[in-house]
Design an enzyme around this catalytic site. Structure first.
Site: not given
Ligand code: RB5
Length: 190
Positions: A10, A67-70, A72, A100-101, A111
């Protein structure tokens, strides 16, 4: 032929994805960039599903998502049968996720990583699950045994190996696979 690897992100993962697309190519893979193609805000599941569908249908064996945190991306990708998406924020976690997985989708929390960290994590994709290595060993043992004249054990090993390969194609859990390979290996060595 180079293994094709779909990669998607994203807006939060876009910059690092651009770098990882290049890295995949330099590692000898053939990257398929499913987007996004700018910093403009998008819905991450759209890109998770593009990559995960390819892995679910077997069109590609593995994929990469950012994505930001991985989180989602991993939630969305793991809704697809046969997809094992793992969030990795260190090379060690990426390594263990493969070994292992048997993770088949690597998810990076963009991020929380710089480019260098992202590249180091991506390189761990090259780690093979031990079951995959075992299949090569069993095949070699079989070839040697066949060279000495076919035995019942070789025939049984061949059957077991075939079953294990079928399981692999169906994306059966690696523990089941590894058990099949161990049996095949023991038979081949009898
Ligand atoms: C986008 O702002 C953020 O929510 C998305 O990249 C992600 O971290 C979702 O899990």
């Amino acid at each position: 032929m180079a293994e094709a690897i779909p990669i998607g992100a994203d807006h939060a993962g876009f910059q690092l994805k651009e770098r990882l697309v290049k890295e995949l190519a330099s590692l000898g893979y053939s990257p398929i960039d499913v987007g996004t193609h700018s910093d403009e805000s998008v819905d991450y599941p759209d890109f998770a599903h593009r990559v995960a569908e390819r892995v679910e249908t077997g069109e590609n064996t593995r994929g990469v998502l950012l994505c930001g945190t991985g989180l989602g991306m991993s939630y969305a990708a793991n809704r697809h049968p046969g997809v094992r998406a793992a969030v990795a924020w260190t090379p060690e976690i990426a390594h263990l996720a493969r070994e292992h997985n048997d993770a088949n989708v690597l998810v990076l929390p963009a991020r929380f990583l710089d480019e260098e960290q992202g590249v180091t994590i991506l390189r761990e994709m090259q780690i093979e699950h031990p079951a995959a290595k075992m299949v090569v060993e069993v095949a070699k043992t079989q070839e040697e045994a066949v060279g000495d004249g076919t035995t019942t054990a070789v025939v049984i090993a061949g059957e077991l190996l075939k079953q294990a390969e079928d399981l692999l194609e169906q994306n059966i859990h690696p523990t089941v696979l590894a058990k099949g390979y161990r049996l095949a290996e023991a038979e081949a060595q009898r």
